[in-house]
Design an enzyme around this catalytic site. Structure first.
Site, PDB file in Angstrom:
ATOM      1  N   THR A   1     -48.544  13.978 114.324  1.00 12.20           N
ATOM      2  CA  THR A   1     -48.106  13.465 112.857  1.00 12.20           C
ATOM      3  C   THR A   1     -47.056  14.256 112.360  1.00 12.20           C
ATOM      4  OG1 THR A   1     -50.000  14.754 111.902  1.00 12.20           O
ATOM      5  CG2 THR A   1     -50.716  12.964 112.657  1.00 12.20           C
TER       6      THR A   1
ATOM      7  N   SER B   1     -47.877   9.064 107.816  1.00 12.88           N
ATOM      8  CA  SER B   1     -49.090   8.755 109.024  1.00 12.88           C
ATOM      9  C   SER B   1     -50.022  10.042 108.736  1.00 12.88           C
ATOM     10  CB  SER B   1     -48.331   8.642 110.180  1.00 12.88           C
ATOM     11  OG  SER B   1     -47.939   9.763 110.718  1.00 12.88           O
ATOM     12  N   CYS B   2     -51.253   9.585 108.978  1.00 13.85           N
ATOM     13  CA  CYS B   2     -52.242  10.598 108.330  1.00 13.85           C
ATOM     14  C   CYS B   2     -52.288  11.752 109.406  1.00 13.85           C
ATOM     15  CB  CYS B   2     -53.423  10.129 108.361  1.00 13.85           C
ATOM     16  SG  CYS B   2     -53.474   8.322 108.111  1.00 13.85           S
ATOM     17  N   ILE B   3     -52.750  12.941 109.135  1.00 12.42           N
ATOM     18  CA  ILE B   3     -52.755  13.862 109.653  1.00 12.42           C
ATOM     19  C   ILE B   3     -53.620  14.172 110.926  1.00 12.42           C
ATOM     20  CG2 ILE B   3     -52.304  16.361 108.655  1.00 12.42           C
ATOM     21  CD1 ILE B   3     -52.092  14.102 106.466  1.00 12.42           C
TER      22      ILE B   3
END
Ligand SMILES: Cc1cc2nc3c(=O)[nH]c(=O)nc-3n(C[C@H](O)[C@H](O)[C@H](O)COP(=O)(O)OP(=O)(O)OC[C@H]3O[C@@H](n4cnc5c(N)ncnc54)[C@H](O)[C@@H]3O)c2cc1C
Lengths: 413, 102
Positions: free
Chosen positions: A198, B100-102
Site C-alpha cells: 500500500t 488505498s487502505c493500509i
C-alpha cells in the site's frame, strides 16, 4: 461500583485488561472482559503453520491464562450493544451494563462476501490462512501437494496484517525450493492494489523481491467471483487467473455485532477518532485494534501502541479531563522474505516506511527496509514478546507508542 | 505542477489528480476522461456527482461503498471506468487520489 467492559479478549482486549487492572481502583471499578472463545491464538503464527515451521501448540494458549486476577472473564458470545441503555446483550440473554465500554472484537474473514468462494472446493483447493483451521488444513494440503499453479490472492482492502499474503508468497518460494520442487510450481501474486504494497516506498523494495524470486504479480485485480469447477478467479474488468491451489485472503470484516447494534461502517468497522481512539458512536465507547475504522494498519504492533494511549485516555475520560490526541498511526512490521531473512518496516499516518536502523539510531541492530537474517530473528522473537510481554501490557523496551524519527532516512519521503 | 486542461492552467499532482477541487469544471472532467478513452455520458455524471458529494462530506470511498450506494453496481462501475474505476473516477471528478487502505 462502576463497570468497565471490554468486548473481545484477543491481542488488544487482553492488553487493555492488563493495563487497566493496574490503573483502575478495584474499590471503585469492576472490569469485565467478554469473549466467545476459550483459546487465544497467536495469529502471526498462522503464516508459519502451513509450512510446518510452527507447530499448532506454539500458536494457541488458553485465554484465561492471560486475564489478570481482578478482571472477570465472561465466556459468551456477544449479541449486541444497546448504545442508548449502556448495556451489552449476550446471546444467552444476559444483559451486562457498563459505564465505559471498550470494543476490541477484531476482524475476521468473510469468504461469503465473494461469489463462489465457499463451496465444495473450500479447504480442498481454495484455502485461507487467516484462521487456525485454514492454516492447519493448508499445512496438510502442502505436505502432499505435487505442484502446479499456486495463486496467492487478496480479495479487497483493508485486511489485517497487509503484508502477510506477500510473506506467504515468499515463504512458499523457499518452501518449494527446500523440497526441491520449485520447478514444478508457478507462483502468482494477485492483488487489488496497483503493486505489492500500500505504501509506494515499500512497494518498490517488495516488487524487486517478487521479481528476484520469480513470483509473477497481477495488480489491480478486483475479484468478482471464484469459479471452483474450472479453478479460476475472475475480476470485474474481465481478467481471469487459473489456479490449481488458491490461497486467498477473503474480505476482512468487523464483528457482525456492529451491524446488529447499528454502529458499524459497510465492513462493520467502528467509526473511531484516529488520534484519541474514542468512537464517534458515543463518548463512553472506545475502540482499539482491528475493530476500528482508523487509517492505520490492522496489526498486533498497532494494537500495542494504541493500548498505551487508550489507557491514558480512559483514565482521563473517567476524571473528566480532555483526551490526549496522541495516536499517530505507528506500525512496525517484520516482513518474512524466505531463506531465513526478513525486512522490517516502521511507519505512521504521515510517514512512509523508510530505510535506516531500528530501534537505535545509526546502530540497529535491525535494518529498516533491507533484507537481513537479524530481522528474521526479530520476527521469531516477536512470538516470545507477544506471549510474555505484549498481551500482558508490559512496555516493550526501546520501542515507543509514537514513531521515532531518529536514525531514519526521510530524504526521499 | 501545472497542466493545461480545457484551456486553463490547472495545478495537478505528479499522477494527474487536481490539487484544488475549486479549479474543477465539467470541461476539465471531459478532457481527463478522454485521456482514458472515456466519453462521459449521463451514467458517468451520476457517479461523478455522487463521489464528489461523498468527498465533501468527508466519507472515505471504496469500490464496495460505491457498489452499495444504489447509484451503480460494481459491475457497472467497472464498465463506466474500466481498469481502475475508483482511481479514474476520482481523477475525473477532481478529488484527491483515493488512499488505498493500509
Ligand atoms: C496470518 C496473520 C499474520 C499476522 N502477522 C502479524 C505480524 O507479523 N505482526 C503483527 O503485529 N500483527 C500480525 N497479525 C495481525 C494481528 O494478529 C492482529 O492485528 C491482532 O491480533 C488484532 O488484535 P485485536 O485484539 O484487535 O483482534 P483479535 O486478536 O482478533 O481479537 C478479537 C477477539 O474478539 C472476539 N470476538 C469477536 N466477536 C465476538 C463476539 N460476537 N462475541 C464474543 N467474542 C467475540 C474473538 O473471539 C477474538 O478473541 C497477523 C494476523 C494474521 C491473520
Amino acid at each position: 461500583m462502576k463497570n468497565l467492559i471490554i468486548l473481545g479478549a484477543g491481542t488488544a482486549g487482553t492488553t487493555m485488561a492488563n493495563l487497566l487492572q493496574k490503573r483502575l481502583k478495584n474499590t471503585e471499578w469492576n472490569i469485565k472482559i467478554i469473549d466467545k472463545n476459550t483459546i487465544h491464538y497467536y495469529q502471526p503464527g498462522f503464516l508459519f503453520l502451513p509450512f510446518d515451521l510452527y507447530k499448532p501448540k506454539q500458536v494457541k494458549k488458553p485465554i484465561e491464562q492471560f486475564i489478570p486476577s481482578g478482571v472477570e472473564l465472561i465466556q459468551q458470545e456477544i449479541d449486541k450493544i444497546e448504545v442508548e441503555a449502556n448495556e451489552v446483550l449476550l446471546t444467552d440473554g444476559t444483559k451486562v451494563p457498563y459505564d465505559v465500554l471498550i470494543i476490541a472484537t477484531g476482524t475476521d474473514i468473510a469468504p461469503q462476501e465473494i461469489d463462489g468462494m465457499l463451496g465444495e472446493h473450500w479447504h480442498q483447493d481454495v484455502f485461507d490462512f487467516y484462521t487456525y483451521t485454514g492454516a492447519k488444513n493448508l499445512r496438510d494440503k502442502l505436505r502432499e501437494w505435487k505442484g502446479g499453479e499456486l495463486v496467492v490472492h487478496i480479495a479487497e482492502m483493508p485486511i489485517k496484517c497487509p503484508v502477510a499474503p506477500l510473506e506467504f508468497a515468499f515463504l512458499a518460494d523457499s518452501f518449494f525450493r527446500n523440497k526441491e520442487m520449485r520447478d514444478k510450481v508457478n507462483i502468482t501474486y494477485v492483488t487489488p492494489l496497483g503493486g505489492a504494497f500500500t505504501k509506494p516506498k515499500a512497494t518498490e523494495a517488495l516488487n524487486y523481491l517478487l521479481e528476484e524470486k520469480g513470483i509473477r504479480i497481477v495488480p489491480d485485480f478486483n475479484i468478482e467471483s471464484v469459479d471452483g469447477a474450472n479453478k479460476k478467479i475472475l475480476d470485474y474488468g474481465g481478467k481471469e487467473v487459473n489456479y490449481d491451489l488458491l490461497v486467498t485472503v477473503p474480505t476482512n470484516m468487523g464483528s457482525p455485532v456492529m451491524e446488529r447494534s447499528g454502529i458499524g461502517d459497510d465492513l462493520n468497522f467502528v467509526p473511531t477518532n484516529k488520534a484519541t481512539l474514542q468512537t464517534l458512536v458515543k463518548d463512553n465507547i472506545f475502540a482499539i485494534g482491528d475493530a476500528t475504522n482508523i487509517p492505520a494498519s490492522k496489526a498486533g504492533s498497532v494494537a500495542h501502541f494504541e493500548s498505551e494511549i487508550l489507557t491514558e485516555n480512559v483514565m482521563r475520560y473517567i476524571k473528566d479531563e480532555p483526551l490526549k490526541e496522541d495516536f499517530d498511526g505507528h506500525a512496525n512490521c517484520f516482513i518474512e522474505t524466505g531463506n531465513g531473512k526478513a525486512l522490517l518496516i516502521d511507519f505512521n499516518y504521515t510517514h512512509e516506511p523508510v530505510t535506516g536502523t531500528f530501534p537505535f539510531p545509526g546502530v540497529g541492530p535491525l535494518r529498516l527496509l533491507k533484507e537481513s537474517h537479524m530481522n528474521h530473528l526479530g520476527k521469531l522473537a516477536f512470538r516470545w514478546i507477544y506471549w510474555n510481554m505484549l498481551i500482558k501490557g508490559k512496555h516493550i523496551p526501546f520501542v515507543s507508542a509514537q514513531m521515532s524519527e531518529a536514525g531514519k532516512d526521510f530524504s526521499n519521503n | 505542477m501545472d497542466k493545461l486542461l480545457a484551456g486553463n492552467n490547472v495545478a495537478v499532482t505528479e499522477d494527474g489528480y487536481l490539487e484544488d477541487f475549486n479549479q474543477w469544471s465539467k470541461e476539465i472532467a471531459s478532457e481527463i476522461a478522454a485521456e482514458y478513452g472515456i466519453t462521459l455520458g449521463e451514467d458517468h455524471w451520476k457517479v461523478i456527482l455522487y463521489i464528489q458529494e461523498q468527498y465533501e462530506k468527508g466519507v472515505p470511498l471504496s469500490i464496495r461503498s460505491i457498489g452499495k450506494s444504489g447509484v451503480v453496481s460494481i459491475k457497472e462501475f467497472y464498465q463506466l471506468f474500466p481498469d481502475g474505476p475508483l482511481k479514474r473516477a476520482s481523477k475525473i471528478a477532481g478529488i484527491p487520489k483515493p488512499v488505498s487502505c493500509i
